[in-house]
Design a protein around this motif. Sequence first.
Motif, mmCIF file in Angstrom:
data_model
loop_
_atom_site.group_PDB
_atom_site.id
_atom_site.type_symbol
_atom_site.label_atom_id
_atom_site.label_comp_id
_atom_site.label_asym_id
_atom_site.label_seq_id
_atom_site.Cartn_x
_atom_site.Cartn_y
_atom_site.Cartn_z
ATOM 1 N N VAL A 291 21.926 75.056 84.641
ATOM 2 C CA VAL A 291 22.173 76.408 84.108
ATOM 3 C C VAL A 291 22.497 77.374 85.242
ATOM 4 O O VAL A 291 23.358 78.266 85.098
ATOM 5 N N HIS B 284 26.192 76.721 86.245
ATOM 6 C CA HIS B 284 27.181 77.107 85.237
ATOM 7 C C HIS B 284 27.196 78.594 84.923
ATOM 8 O O HIS B 284 28.236 79.163 84.603
ATOM 9 N N TYR B 285 26.019 79.227 84.962
ATOM 10 C CA TYR B 285 25.926 80.552 84.340
ATOM 11 C C TYR B 285 25.123 81.569 85.149
ATOM 12 O O TYR B 285 25.661 82.614 85.512
ATOM 13 N N ARG C 221 23.456 81.694 88.302
ATOM 14 C CA ARG C 221 23.841 81.838 89.714
ATOM 15 C C ARG C 221 22.948 82.816 90.493
ATOM 16 O O ARG C 221 23.434 83.792 91.081
ATOM 17 N N PHE D 39 22.414 87.138 88.280
ATOM 18 C CA PHE D 39 22.206 87.141 86.830
ATOM 19 C C PHE D 39 21.640 88.474 86.334
ATOM 20 O O PHE D 39 21.924 88.908 85.217
ATOM 21 N N ALA D 40 20.845 89.120 87.171
ATOM 22 C CA ALA D 40 20.206 90.372 86.750
ATOM 23 C C ALA D 40 21.168 91.554 86.726
ATOM 24 O O ALA D 40 20.832 92.629 86.217
ATOM 25 N N LEU E 217 24.396 93.601 85.453
ATOM 26 C CA LEU E 217 25.214 93.662 84.230
ATOM 27 C C LEU E 217 26.707 93.682 84.550
ATOM 28 O O LEU E 217 27.538 93.488 83.664
ATOM 29 N N ILE E 218 27.053 93.944 85.796
ATOM 30 C CA ILE E 218 28.459 93.901 86.213
ATOM 31 C C ILE E 218 28.616 92.763 87.213
ATOM 32 O O ILE E 218 27.911 92.727 88.230
ATOM 33 N N ARG F 197 33.181 88.158 89.060
ATOM 34 C CA ARG F 197 33.662 86.797 88.808
ATOM 35 C C ARG F 197 35.069 86.887 88.231
ATOM 36 O O ARG F 197 35.573 87.973 87.944
ATOM 37 N N ARG G 122 31.578 90.241 82.973
ATOM 38 C CA ARG G 122 30.379 89.789 82.253
ATOM 39 C C ARG G 122 30.561 89.913 80.734
ATOM 40 O O ARG G 122 30.143 88.999 80.011
ATOM 41 N N VAL H 121 32.284 86.797 79.673
ATOM 42 C CA VAL H 121 31.378 85.640 79.701
ATOM 43 C C VAL H 121 30.425 85.690 78.512
ATOM 44 O O VAL H 121 30.213 84.690 77.813
ATOM 45 N N GLU H 122 29.854 86.873 78.258
ATOM 46 C CA GLU H 122 28.886 86.984 77.164
ATOM 47 C C GLU H 122 29.563 86.854 75.794
ATOM 48 O O GLU H 122 28.931 86.431 74.823
ATOM 49 N N ALA I 267 32.834 76.574 82.148
ATOM 50 C CA ALA I 267 31.432 76.526 82.588
ATOM 51 C C ALA I 267 30.529 77.251 81.589
ATOM 52 O O ALA I 267 29.421 76.795 81.282
ATOM 53 N N THR I 268 31.010 78.379 81.074
ATOM 54 C CA THR I 268 30.189 79.163 80.135
ATOM 55 C C THR I 268 30.059 78.472 78.787
ATOM 56 O O THR I 268 28.960 78.357 78.235
ATOM 57 N N MET J 129 17.690 93.292 80.754
ATOM 58 C CA MET J 129 17.610 92.162 81.676
ATOM 59 C C MET J 129 16.156 91.745 81.928
ATOM 60 O O MET J 129 15.889 90.631 82.360
#
Lengths: 230, 129
Positions: free
Chosen positions: A191, A194-195, A197, A201-202, A204-205, A208, A212, A215-216, B67-68, B125
Amino acid sequence: MTLTDAAAASDLNEVITAGHDQLWQALGACGTWWSGADRVAAIAEARQALRCELCRARLEALSPMMVAGKHDSISNMPELAVDLIHRLTTDPGRLSKDWASQVIESITEEAYVELATVICVQYVIDSYSRCLGAPLRELPIAGEGEPSRIRPQGVGDVGAWVSQSLDKSLANVSRAASLVPDTENLWRELVQIHYSRGPEFADLIWDRALTRPQVELLASTVSALNECFY
Amino acid sequence: MSLLRASSEALSSEVDIDDLEAGAQVENGDLLVRYAESAVLGHSDLTALREEVEDRLGRKALIEAAATVSAFEGLNRIADVTGIQLDDGLADESADFRTALGLDAYSGASSTKSQGRPGRAQNVMGIFR
């Protein structure tokens, strides 16, 4: 596409592929509750599930329990272990607590969690290949050894179908497989690659190739298609 | 979906999670949704959509998308097979769109005892640790 983009794309794919190389072989190693040979057989069984007529018929039924029959199995694994592998692979959104309790009663909850986690890791790696049109990997080589069958300390009932870590510092999904720490480590590493990293992760911007929200959006779409409540 | 909403707000961009199938107003969302649908459902147009994602968004974006999609194929399965409950705060944070989108009808909803009361989290978060 610029040369820089191409190089970055290659780097990312290489990181993911290198991670898969290690995790794939680790899937074939002896586990805590299943042998290496059992785990390799389970991976083969999961791929077979995509060709199983019973799974296909159940997917089309109003309820999977309305269709009786035997799975088109290719392994000597226990019948309810085969059912776990096939249903988790082909129809995960309609698993039930009663069904899970039957499987757990038959194979133990530790073996249930380890087998399920192996299949989840395998499914992600195979799915990544399918998403990119790449061939699936050969089955991993089965490792030697005997399962230690040691249950970890600090696990118990936290309201899920299976025991989990009692340490609430992690989200429920992050400790879903905490009953089998060695196999859980493979899952968490996957995980991360893939996601999540790491600390990024924390944020919100994200910096990549996809934003985000993009991705979401992909994540939400997959979850909706799988009818995943979580 | 909570993170889709929160991350869109962080970019001060519009998002319409009631219209997920059309891309929720996310940039190139319609294409990404079609790619994810095709990959998850095993449709025959996956090759064409893969090429379209690469042409429009680039090779690295295609790899991120793959990946996602694959990660959430696994995350959904680990959540479903272990019967985990929604975390404290997530039930409240997601209550509004769960009702609107009918997510409470999913089989896995029965694992969660508290359905929550609609209310946005101060720090979304903090829920996903």
